[in-house]
Design a protein around this motif. Structure first.
Motif, PDB file in Angstrom:
ATOM      1  N   TYR A  48       7.818  -3.921   4.270  1.00  0.00           N
ATOM      2  CA  TYR A  48       7.316  -3.277   5.479  1.00  0.00           C
ATOM      3  C   TYR A  48       7.743  -1.818   5.635  1.00  0.00           C
ATOM      4  O   TYR A  48       7.479  -1.210   6.673  1.00  0.00           O
ATOM      5  CB  TYR A  48       7.737  -4.088   6.704  1.00  0.00           C
ATOM      6  CG  TYR A  48       6.958  -5.380   6.829  1.00  0.00           C
ATOM      7  CD1 TYR A  48       5.576  -5.348   6.913  1.00  0.00           C
ATOM      8  CD2 TYR A  48       7.592  -6.604   6.852  1.00  0.00           C
ATOM      9  CE1 TYR A  48       4.845  -6.517   7.026  1.00  0.00           C
ATOM     10  CE2 TYR A  48       6.872  -7.789   6.970  1.00  0.00           C
ATOM     11  CZ  TYR A  48       5.499  -7.736   7.053  1.00  0.00           C
ATOM     12  OH  TYR A  48       4.785  -8.900   7.161  1.00  0.00           O
ATOM     13  N   ARG A  49       8.350  -1.246   4.610  1.00  0.00           N
ATOM     14  CA  ARG A  49       8.623   0.186   4.664  1.00  0.00           C
ATOM     15  C   ARG A  49       7.436   1.008   4.196  1.00  0.00           C
ATOM     16  O   ARG A  49       7.471   2.237   4.249  1.00  0.00           O
ATOM     17  CB  ARG A  49       9.856   0.524   3.822  1.00  0.00           C
ATOM     18  CG  ARG A  49      11.150  -0.010   4.415  1.00  0.00           C
ATOM     19  CD  ARG A  49      12.355   0.484   3.645  1.00  0.00           C
ATOM     20  NE  ARG A  49      13.593   0.015   4.237  1.00  0.00           N
ATOM     21  CZ  ARG A  49      14.806   0.310   3.776  1.00  0.00           C
ATOM     22  NH1 ARG A  49      14.916   1.071   2.697  1.00  0.00           N
ATOM     23  NH2 ARG A  49      15.881  -0.158   4.367  1.00  0.00           N
ATOM     24  N   LEU A  50       6.388   0.338   3.736  1.00  0.00           N
ATOM     25  CA  LEU A  50       5.173   1.014   3.305  1.00  0.00           C
ATOM     26  C   LEU A  50       4.027   0.593   4.212  1.00  0.00           C
ATOM     27  O   LEU A  50       3.654  -0.585   4.267  1.00  0.00           O
ATOM     28  CB  LEU A  50       4.841   0.672   1.850  1.00  0.00           C
ATOM     29  CG  LEU A  50       3.570   1.303   1.273  1.00  0.00           C
ATOM     30  CD1 LEU A  50       3.680   2.823   1.249  1.00  0.00           C
ATOM     31  CD2 LEU A  50       3.290   0.774  -0.136  1.00  0.00           C
ATOM     32  N   ALA A  51       3.452   1.552   4.945  1.00  0.00           N
ATOM     33  CA  ALA A  51       2.298   1.261   5.791  1.00  0.00           C
ATOM     34  C   ALA A  51       1.097   0.941   4.911  1.00  0.00           C
ATOM     35  O   ALA A  51       1.003   1.406   3.773  1.00  0.00           O
ATOM     36  CB  ALA A  51       2.000   2.439   6.705  1.00  0.00           C
ATOM     37  N   ARG A  52       0.184   0.149   5.476  1.00  0.00           N
ATOM     38  CA  ARG A  52      -0.976  -0.254   4.690  1.00  0.00           C
ATOM     39  C   ARG A  52      -2.234  -0.274   5.551  1.00  0.00           C
ATOM     40  O   ARG A  52      -2.181  -0.467   6.771  1.00  0.00           O
ATOM     41  CB  ARG A  52      -0.768  -1.613   4.030  1.00  0.00           C
ATOM     42  CG  ARG A  52      -0.592  -2.836   4.909  1.00  0.00           C
ATOM     43  CD  ARG A  52       0.739  -2.963   5.654  1.00  0.00           C
ATOM     44  NE  ARG A  52       1.904  -2.857   4.798  1.00  0.00           N
ATOM     45  CZ  ARG A  52       2.546  -3.897   4.287  1.00  0.00           C
ATOM     46  NH1 ARG A  52       2.140  -5.130   4.572  1.00  0.00           N
ATOM     47  NH2 ARG A  52       3.609  -3.726   3.557  1.00  0.00           N
ATOM     48  N   ASP A  53      -3.388  -0.088   4.882  1.00  0.00           N
ATOM     49  CA  ASP A  53      -4.675  -0.071   5.566  1.00  0.00           C
ATOM     50  C   ASP A  53      -5.439  -1.379   5.378  1.00  0.00           C
ATOM     51  O   ASP A  53      -6.253  -1.739   6.228  1.00  0.00           O
ATOM     52  CB  ASP A  53      -5.522   1.096   5.043  1.00  0.00           C
ATOM     53  CG  ASP A  53      -4.875   2.444   5.318  1.00  0.00           C
ATOM     54  OD1 ASP A  53      -5.131   3.014   6.391  1.00  0.00           O
ATOM     55  OD2 ASP A  53      -4.095   2.919   4.462  1.00  0.00           O
ATOM     56  N   ILE A  54      -5.203  -2.064   4.274  1.00  0.00           N
ATOM     57  CA  ILE A  54      -5.836  -3.355   3.998  1.00  0.00           C
ATOM     58  C   ILE A  54      -4.782  -4.278   3.400  1.00  0.00           C
ATOM     59  O   ILE A  54      -3.990  -3.867   2.547  1.00  0.00           O
ATOM     60  CB  ILE A  54      -7.021  -3.229   3.012  1.00  0.00           C
ATOM     61  CG1 ILE A  54      -8.128  -2.334   3.578  1.00  0.00           C
ATOM     62  CG2 ILE A  54      -7.603  -4.606   2.693  1.00  0.00           C
ATOM     63  CD1 ILE A  54      -9.293  -2.124   2.606  1.00  0.00           C
ATOM     64  N   GLU A  55      -4.773  -5.537   3.852  1.00  0.00           N
ATOM     65  CA  GLU A  55      -3.920  -6.561   3.274  1.00  0.00           C
ATOM     66  C   GLU A  55      -4.791  -7.682   2.712  1.00  0.00           C
ATOM     67  O   GLU A  55      -5.577  -8.285   3.443  1.00  0.00           O
ATOM     68  CB  GLU A  55      -2.971  -7.153   4.320  1.00  0.00           C
ATOM     69  CG  GLU A  55      -1.899  -6.185   4.809  1.00  0.00           C
ATOM     70  CD  GLU A  55      -0.977  -6.830   5.830  1.00  0.00           C
ATOM     71  OE1 GLU A  55       0.204  -6.432   5.899  1.00  0.00           O
ATOM     72  OE2 GLU A  55      -1.442  -7.725   6.564  1.00  0.00           O
ATOM     73  N   LEU A  56      -4.657  -7.940   1.414  1.00  0.00           N
ATOM     74  CA  LEU A  56      -5.316  -9.069   0.761  1.00  0.00           C
ATOM     75  C   LEU A  56      -4.245 -10.066   0.338  1.00  0.00           C
ATOM     76  O   LEU A  56      -3.240  -9.682  -0.260  1.00  0.00           O
ATOM     77  CB  LEU A  56      -6.101  -8.622  -0.474  1.00  0.00           C
ATOM     78  CG  LEU A  56      -7.179  -7.549  -0.291  1.00  0.00           C
ATOM     79  CD1 LEU A  56      -7.861  -7.267  -1.627  1.00  0.00           C
ATOM     80  CD2 LEU A  56      -8.195  -7.968   0.748  1.00  0.00           C
TER      81      LEU A  56
END
Length: 334
Positions: free
Chosen positions: A157-165
């Protein structure tokens, strides 16, 4: 059977002794839920890359087919004109320094088996580091990219994300539905409702639980010569030694059986290291292994050692959904 194997069997087939692990499971759930809440609240050191980030992960321990899916995503995004890079933890890798840019001629001990496989197959720019945010920053310093794929980073969770698969083994599912160590879940099952899409590896039809995903064998590749032959190279009924050091070795052996061969199964631990002595079996027969294992065995391979090449084939509905999501991704951020 090792202790780890017995624990996995208990997770998926049940064992009363698992109730003794419930207090540890309660503590584990508190920790992971706390990390999730902090991330959603924007607390802590969270890196948001200037380009969109797509995370491919799972909620269970063990293999679910992430590496073939990463390769499919690389090819599909490139076909749409996107410049793609990959970041990975590099499980088991011991590179000279971190972060580490993986090259196709790296030794497996430096790169890790899965990152090396991805680079050798696709040539994609890939950086490993247990701190995925640091890996993403290093990658962007070296390459102009439109999209970053994060391999197995759902819980990072230290890396933001735009899509999670998220990938799920359709045959094994979520086991007993409990979190570690009382079950196979890295996060509670409710987490699946929060991701963007679920792919069920081994499913043949889409459903409420997710999109269908198949891993389709395409060829046999000789470890020593690189010769690529069709799946009719061995006749039906051919007996072979079968080696698999993946999260669910049984899936590989079942694939060989579905191809009408008769594998003598030799399961190894996930990310296992190999030696010529460890793979010296009797009787003398052709040896088949996964591509992930092959990257660690080429240096000492015998003439009749082969790996089974497989390609991910997500359902048409997933492909349509994914293309729509790509169209809606934000442009590069300042």
């Amino acid at each position: 059977m090792s202790l780890a194997d017995r624990l996995v069997a208990a997770w998926y087939h049940g064992h009363p002794a698992l109730t003794l692990l419930r207090p540890l499971e309660w503590l584990y759930r508190r920790v992971v839920l706390g990390k999730r809440r902090a991330f959603l609240a924007g607390e802590g050191d969270i890196y948001r890359a200037p380009v969109p980030v797509l995370v491919v992960g799972n909620v269970t321990v063990g293999g679910t087919g992430k590496t073939p899916m990463i390769l499919w995503l690389i090819e599909h995004c490139r076909a749409r004109g996107l410049r793609v890079g990959v970041v990975s933890r590099g499980y088991g890798a011991t590179p000279p320094k971190l972060p580490w840019r993986v090259r196709a001629d790296d030794p497996p001990s430096h790169a890790g088996d899965e990152p090396l496989l991805i680079v050798q197959r696709s040539g994609v720019p890939l950086v490993i580091d247990p701190q995925r945010a640091r890996a993403a920053q290093a990658l962007l310093e070296q390459e102009e990219l439109d999209l970053i794929l994060c391999d197995d980073g759902l819980q990072h969770y230290r890396l933001a994300r735009d899509i999670e698969l998220v990938l799920v083994d359709a045959a094994r599912g979520l086991g007993n539905g409990r979190c570690l160590p009382a079950g196979p879940l890295r996060e509670p099952a409710e987490r699946l409702a929060e991701v963007d899409a679920v792919l069920r590896n081994g499913a043949t039809v889409d459903g409420e639980e997710g999109y269908a995903l198949q891993l389709r064998p395409t060829a046999l590749v000789n470890l020593r010569s690189g010769e690529r032959v069709g799946l009719d190279h061995f006749p039906p009924g051919q007996q072979v030694h079968a080696v698999a050091g993946i999260g669910n070795p049984r899936r590989f052996f079942a694939t060989l059986e579905a191809l009408n061969w008769r594998p003598i199964a030799h399961p190894f631990a996930d990310h296992a290291s190999y030696s010529p002595e460890a793979l010296r079996f009797t009787p003398a027969l052709p040896l088949l292994m996964t591509e992930k294992d092959a990257v660690k065995c080429r240096a000492f391979a015998a003439a009749d050692w082969w790996y089974l090449a497989v390609d991910a084939a997500p359902s048409p509905a997933f492909v349509a959904w994914f293309d729509q999501r790509l169209d809606r991704l934000p442009a590069a951020r300042p």
